[in-house]
Design a protein around this motif. Sequence first.
Motif, PDB file in Angstrom:
ATOM      1  N   ILE A 115       0.860  -1.174   0.000  1.00 32.84           N
ATOM      2  CA  ILE A 115       0.000   0.000   0.000  1.00 32.84           C
ATOM      3  C   ILE A 115       0.904   1.233   0.000  1.00 32.84           C
ATOM      4  O   ILE A 115       1.791   1.359   0.856  1.00 32.84           O
ATOM      5  CB  ILE A 115      -0.936   0.008   1.221  1.00 32.84           C
ATOM      6  CG1 ILE A 115      -1.996  -1.089   1.077  1.00 32.84           C
ATOM      7  CG2 ILE A 115      -1.594   1.373   1.395  1.00 32.84           C
ATOM      8  CD1 ILE A 115      -2.929  -1.207   2.266  1.00 32.84           C
ATOM      9  N   GLU A 116       0.678   2.119  -0.955  1.00 30.82           N
ATOM     10  CA  GLU A 116       1.475   3.339  -1.069  1.00 30.82           C
ATOM     11  C   GLU A 116       1.035   4.352  -0.012  1.00 30.82           C
ATOM     12  O   GLU A 116      -0.146   4.492   0.300  1.00 30.82           O
ATOM     13  CB  GLU A 116       1.317   3.949  -2.464  1.00 30.82           C
ATOM     14  CG  GLU A 116       1.737   3.024  -3.607  1.00 30.82           C
ATOM     15  CD  GLU A 116       3.240   2.840  -3.707  1.00 30.82           C
ATOM     16  OE1 GLU A 116       3.971   3.720  -3.196  1.00 30.82           O
ATOM     17  OE2 GLU A 116       3.685   1.829  -4.285  1.00 30.82           O
ATOM     18  N   MET A 117       2.007   5.102   0.506  1.00 34.34           N
ATOM     19  CA  MET A 117       1.741   6.050   1.566  1.00 34.34           C
ATOM     20  C   MET A 117       1.657   7.505   1.107  1.00 34.34           C
ATOM     21  O   MET A 117       1.256   8.368   1.883  1.00 34.34           O
ATOM     22  CB  MET A 117       2.828   5.933   2.649  1.00 34.34           C
ATOM     23  CG  MET A 117       2.746   4.669   3.474  1.00 34.34           C
ATOM     24  SD  MET A 117       1.282   4.616   4.551  1.00 34.34           S
ATOM     25  CE  MET A 117       0.333   3.317   3.755  1.00 34.34           C
ATOM     26  N   MET A 118       1.997   7.790  -0.140  1.00 30.08           N
ATOM     27  CA  MET A 118       2.046   9.184  -0.567  1.00 30.08           C
ATOM     28  C   MET A 118       0.662   9.816  -0.636  1.00 30.08           C
ATOM     29  O   MET A 118       0.430  10.921  -0.124  1.00 30.08           O
ATOM     30  CB  MET A 118       2.735   9.314  -1.926  1.00 30.08           C
ATOM     31  CG  MET A 118       2.838  10.762  -2.427  1.00 30.08           C
ATOM     32  SD  MET A 118       3.796  11.847  -1.339  1.00 30.08           S
ATOM     33  CE  MET A 118       5.464  11.482  -1.920  1.00 30.08           C
ATOM     34  N   ARG A 119      -0.296   9.127  -1.238  1.00 29.46           N
ATOM     35  CA  ARG A 119      -1.581   9.767  -1.533  1.00 29.46           C
ATOM     36  C   ARG A 119      -2.310  10.236  -0.272  1.00 29.46           C
ATOM     37  O   ARG A 119      -2.793  11.369  -0.206  1.00 29.46           O
ATOM     38  CB  ARG A 119      -2.481   8.811  -2.320  1.00 29.46           C
ATOM     39  CG  ARG A 119      -3.843   9.412  -2.650  1.00 29.46           C
ATOM     40  CD  ARG A 119      -4.649   8.555  -3.587  1.00 29.46           C
ATOM     41  NE  ARG A 119      -4.973   7.247  -3.005  1.00 29.46           N
ATOM     42  CZ  ARG A 119      -5.790   6.372  -3.588  1.00 29.46           C
ATOM     43  NH1 ARG A 119      -6.323   6.640  -4.770  1.00 29.46           N
ATOM     44  NH2 ARG A 119      -6.048   5.210  -3.012  1.00 29.46           N
ATOM     45  N   ASN A 120      -2.373   9.377   0.748  1.00 27.21           N
ATOM     46  CA  ASN A 120      -3.188   9.700   1.914  1.00 27.21           C
ATOM     47  C   ASN A 120      -2.400  10.119   3.145  1.00 27.21           C
ATOM     48  O   ASN A 120      -2.996  10.545   4.138  1.00 27.21           O
ATOM     49  CB  ASN A 120      -4.082   8.509   2.264  1.00 27.21           C
ATOM     50  CG  ASN A 120      -5.211   8.342   1.274  1.00 27.21           C
ATOM     51  OD1 ASN A 120      -5.977   9.265   1.038  1.00 27.21           O
ATOM     52  ND2 ASN A 120      -5.309   7.159   0.675  1.00 27.21           N
ATOM     53  N   VAL A 121      -1.076   9.993   3.106  1.00 28.85           N
ATOM     54  CA  VAL A 121      -0.255  10.431   4.234  1.00 28.85           C
ATOM     55  C   VAL A 121       0.787  11.453   3.780  1.00 28.85           C
ATOM     56  O   VAL A 121       0.870  12.556   4.330  1.00 28.85           O
ATOM     57  CB  VAL A 121       0.441   9.243   4.931  1.00 28.85           C
ATOM     58  CG1 VAL A 121       1.321   9.743   6.083  1.00 28.85           C
ATOM     59  CG2 VAL A 121      -0.584   8.249   5.452  1.00 28.85           C
TER      60      VAL A 121
END
Length: 296
Positions: A115-121
């Motif tokens: 799960i990528e962390m850039m979009r929502n964090v």
Amino acid sequence: MDYTDKVEDTFFESMNGKYIRALITAEDWDTVRNAAYDSTSTPSAVIGRVEAGVESFVDPNATPDGRPGAICQYWFGLDNLEKFEVELSYRIRQDILVKPFTKMFNVTNNPEGYIEMMRNVGHCGDGFEWEINEYNREMINVPIAVPDFQIESKFGYADGIMGGNYWYFCETKEAVLEAGKLIMDEIMDVPGVIAPFGVCSAASKPETNYPWIGPTSNHPYCPSLKNKLGEESKVPNGVNYIPEIVLNSVNQKQLNLAIKNSVDAILEVPGVLRISAGNFGGKLGDNTTNLLDILK
């Protein structure tokens, strides 16, 4: 050891779920504990949100940045990775990012995906965030007023087991609390296992008069209803408290070990009268496990 005197020959049900295993670090132990416990509070899998718990605390010599750390697990019971990503981001943004000097690392073993962390964090930096390679990991640096929050750019997820459980029937309040402390100590000594509710006072059932609430009180096991319910009550004589221990685990082996170790630790506690487990005839969970088979 002969368990049959105190342990009921029954089974518990458990469900399949996905988890992310993360390491939180900070400058001091107080901040680590606050971030770990805040971000894992309010287990909410039964209403389609995240269920979480603290697996263990980690000495500075075993963390990537040489600081105090805590390994936490974040679980999701629905087959919806996009929603898992959003729900997890709330925990990170509201409970970890806001603590001074915190960082967060992926420690999921053998992940099935990421799960990528850039979009929502990461985008909490409002477009001023940047990516760096540090600690031999790809990190996102989020600029904040107490510089700066760092989080690994992606977190691995894997399948595990949710909702393994047992109950310990008690005569006294003292037995509830003394046994509960022993149980939590034993569970935290088993890698890969969490107890998201700690010592849980409220065993639940899926059948309810109020479906918009979700699971409600498992009334036959409420000691305060024993006289009112009469023969419907399942509370044995002499039992005044029935705490539940719920466990999530990265695999069945570790789950079984945590249950065995913690049950063994409380069998001789004064006021602990019996061990049982919550099940619904095998109709609710994906898996069933016999309690006595684990303990032998």
